[in-house]
Design an enzyme around this catalytic site. Sequence first.
Site, PDB file in Angstrom:
ATOM      1  N   ALA A  25     111.659 134.649 188.590  1.00 55.54           N
ATOM      2  CA  ALA A  25     111.569 135.547 189.745  1.00 55.54           C
ATOM      3  C   ALA A  25     110.232 136.300 189.786  1.00 55.54           C
ATOM      4  O   ALA A  25     109.754 136.665 190.863  1.00 55.54           O
ATOM      5  CB  ALA A  25     112.733 136.526 189.712  1.00 55.54           C
ATOM      6  N   PHE A  36     115.289 140.224 189.411  1.00 55.42           N
ATOM      7  CA  PHE A  36     116.638 140.721 189.147  1.00 55.42           C
ATOM      8  C   PHE A  36     116.629 141.950 188.247  1.00 55.42           C
ATOM      9  O   PHE A  36     117.339 142.907 188.478  1.00 55.42           O
ATOM     10  CB  PHE A  36     117.472 139.630 188.452  1.00 55.42           C
ATOM     11  CG  PHE A  36     118.147 138.684 189.409  1.00 55.42           C
ATOM     12  CD1 PHE A  36     118.155 138.904 190.772  1.00 55.42           C
ATOM     13  CD2 PHE A  36     118.809 137.557 188.919  1.00 55.42           C
ATOM     14  CE1 PHE A  36     118.782 138.026 191.648  1.00 55.42           C
ATOM     15  CE2 PHE A  36     119.439 136.672 189.784  1.00 55.42           C
ATOM     16  CZ  PHE A  36     119.421 136.905 191.145  1.00 55.42           C
ATOM     17  N   ARG A  37     115.812 141.874 187.191  1.00 57.46           N
ATOM     18  CA  ARG A  37     116.017 142.826 186.099  1.00 57.46           C
ATOM     19  C   ARG A  37     115.004 143.950 186.018  1.00 57.46           C
ATOM     20  O   ARG A  37     115.213 144.911 185.278  1.00 57.46           O
ATOM     21  CB  ARG A  37     116.051 142.060 184.764  1.00 57.46           C
ATOM     22  CG  ARG A  37     117.296 141.226 184.645  1.00 57.46           C
ATOM     23  CD  ARG A  37     117.290 140.317 183.433  1.00 57.46           C
ATOM     24  NE  ARG A  37     118.532 139.542 183.397  1.00 57.46           N
ATOM     25  CZ  ARG A  37     118.788 138.512 184.204  1.00 57.46           C
ATOM     26  NH1 ARG A  37     117.885 138.112 185.071  1.00 57.46           N
ATOM     27  NH2 ARG A  37     119.938 137.875 184.143  1.00 57.46           N
ATOM     28  N   ASP A 104     113.543 130.384 196.344  1.00 51.40           N
ATOM     29  CA  ASP A 104     112.899 130.923 197.543  1.00 51.40           C
ATOM     30  C   ASP A 104     112.010 129.953 198.305  1.00 51.40           C
ATOM     31  O   ASP A 104     111.461 130.304 199.353  1.00 51.40           O
ATOM     32  CB  ASP A 104     112.097 132.188 197.177  1.00 51.40           C
ATOM     33  CG  ASP A 104     111.062 131.937 196.072  1.00 51.40           C
ATOM     34  OD1 ASP A 104     110.589 130.783 195.933  1.00 51.40           O
ATOM     35  OD2 ASP A 104     110.731 132.897 195.354  1.00 51.40           O
ATOM     36  N   HIS A 121     118.126 126.319 189.801  1.00 49.77           N
ATOM     37  CA  HIS A 121     119.165 127.186 190.359  1.00 49.77           C
ATOM     38  C   HIS A 121     119.378 126.953 191.852  1.00 49.77           C
ATOM     39  O   HIS A 121     119.769 127.865 192.584  1.00 49.77           O
ATOM     40  CB  HIS A 121     118.822 128.655 190.077  1.00 49.77           C
ATOM     41  CG  HIS A 121     118.855 128.977 188.604  1.00 49.77           C
ATOM     42  ND1 HIS A 121     118.283 130.097 188.059  1.00 49.77           N
ATOM     43  CD2 HIS A 121     119.404 128.297 187.564  1.00 49.77           C
ATOM     44  CE1 HIS A 121     118.476 130.093 186.743  1.00 49.77           C
ATOM     45  NE2 HIS A 121     119.143 129.011 186.429  1.00 49.77           N
ATOM     46  N   CYS A 132     133.461 119.488 201.087  1.00 52.06           N
ATOM     47  CA  CYS A 132     132.925 118.144 201.334  1.00 52.06           C
ATOM     48  C   CYS A 132     131.477 117.997 200.869  1.00 52.06           C
ATOM     49  O   CYS A 132     130.923 116.909 200.950  1.00 52.06           O
ATOM     50  CB  CYS A 132     133.050 117.773 202.817  1.00 52.06           C
ATOM     51  SG  CYS A 132     131.962 118.721 203.900  1.00 52.06           S
ATOM     52  N   CYS A 157     134.753 120.133 207.894  1.00 55.47           N
ATOM     53  CA  CYS A 157     136.074 120.121 207.238  1.00 55.47           C
ATOM     54  C   CYS A 157     136.674 121.521 207.115  1.00 55.47           C
ATOM     55  O   CYS A 157     137.733 121.680 206.509  1.00 55.47           O
ATOM     56  CB  CYS A 157     135.961 119.473 205.857  1.00 55.47           C
ATOM     57  SG  CYS A 157     135.155 120.529 204.643  1.00 55.47           S
ATOM     58  N   ASN A 220     103.497 137.197 181.756  1.00 47.94           N
ATOM     59  CA  ASN A 220     104.649 137.993 182.195  1.00 47.94           C
ATOM     60  C   ASN A 220     104.341 139.479 182.042  1.00 47.94           C
ATOM     61  O   ASN A 220     103.605 139.875 181.143  1.00 47.94           O
ATOM     62  CB  ASN A 220     105.878 137.630 181.349  1.00 47.94           C
ATOM     63  CG  ASN A 220     107.181 137.938 182.059  1.00 47.94           C
ATOM     64  OD1 ASN A 220     107.342 137.563 183.215  1.00 47.94           O
ATOM     65  ND2 ASN A 220     108.082 138.629 181.407  1.00 47.94           N
TER      66      ASN A 220
END
Length: 260
Positions: A25, A36-37, A104, A121, A132, A157, A220
Site C-alpha cells: 500500500a 492500512f496501518r 488500485d 489480493h 457464478c 444469477c 519503506n
Amino acid sequence: MLDSLIERAADLVRESRRLVVFTGAGVSTESGIPDFRSPGGIWSKYDPDDFTIQKIISDRAARRSIWQMGDSAFKDAQPNPAHHAIAELEKIGKLDCLITQNVDNLHQMAGTSGGKIFELHGNMREAVCLSCRRRFSMDEIRQRVRSGDEVPECSFCRGILKPAGVFFGEPLPQRELKEATECSRKSDVFMVVGSTLMVYPAALMPQYALQSGAKLIIINLSETPLDHRASILLKGKAGEILPQIVSKAKQKLFKESRER
Ligand code: NAD
C-alpha cells in the site's frame, strides 16, 4: 549516506538478471490512497471486521456499507513517480515481474504490462459474483448503486456481488500465488517497496527470495521484520527514492552499452 545507498541499489538493479519488485500500500500513498496501518490509514477509519468474507456473505447490512463507502479513493487516483519508475524498469528490460498486494490498478495505469503483474489480493476494477463467479466492471456496479440499488446482486444469477479485491478469510488467487512464488524463488534481486511485510502469505515472497540467495532491497518509511536481512535499506518515500535508483541504473546501463 542516502546518495551512496541509492548508488548501490542502482548497481544491484544494473547487475540483476531476475529483478522482482514487490509492492504494498505504501507505493500508492503518494497518489492519495491511504495505507492500512500508518497513522490516519484505512484501519483508523473503518472496522477490519466489516471486510471479512463471512460478514459479506451473512450480513446484508455489511454489504450495503461496503457499497455505500461510495466512489472510493481508488477511483480518481493517478500513478505517482514510484509507479512510473517501476514501469520504466520494464522498458529498460530489467523487470522480471511485479508482485503487488495492491488492488488500485495504478501499476497498470503507469504502463507496466498486465503480463508482468501478479495481483495477489485481486483488484477493485471489478466486482465478482460469489455464486457464478461472473465479473462486472466496477464502474457499472457503482452506477447501479448511485441509481439507488443499495445492495446490487448479480444480474445473471442474483448471487452476492462483492468487489474483486480479496477480503479477509478469502483464498488468494491460486495461479498468481503459485507463479509469484516461483518468480520470487528464482530472483537474484528482490525489491520491496512500501510494505510492512506483515500480511501473509504475500510476505513470504521476500523470504523465498532470500532463501534462494537473492539480494534484498527495501524502500519503506517504517520498519519491517526483514530490515536486518536487507542488503540495502532505504528509509524514505518511494516516490522520491525509486526514480533516482532507476535513473542511475539507466545511466549505468547506457554507459556500459557504449563501452562494449
Ligand atoms: P500496510 O498498510 O501494512 O503498510 C504500508 C507500508 O508502507 C508502511 O510500512 C508504511 O510505512 C509504508 N509507506 C507508506 N507510505 C510510503 C511511501 N510514500 N514510501 C515508502 N513507504 C511508505 O500495507 P501492505 O504491507 O501493503 O499490507 C496491507 C494490505 O493493504 C495489503 O493486503 C493490500 O492489499 C492492502 N491495501 C491496498 C491498498 C492499495 O491498493 N493502494 C491500500 C490500502 C491497503
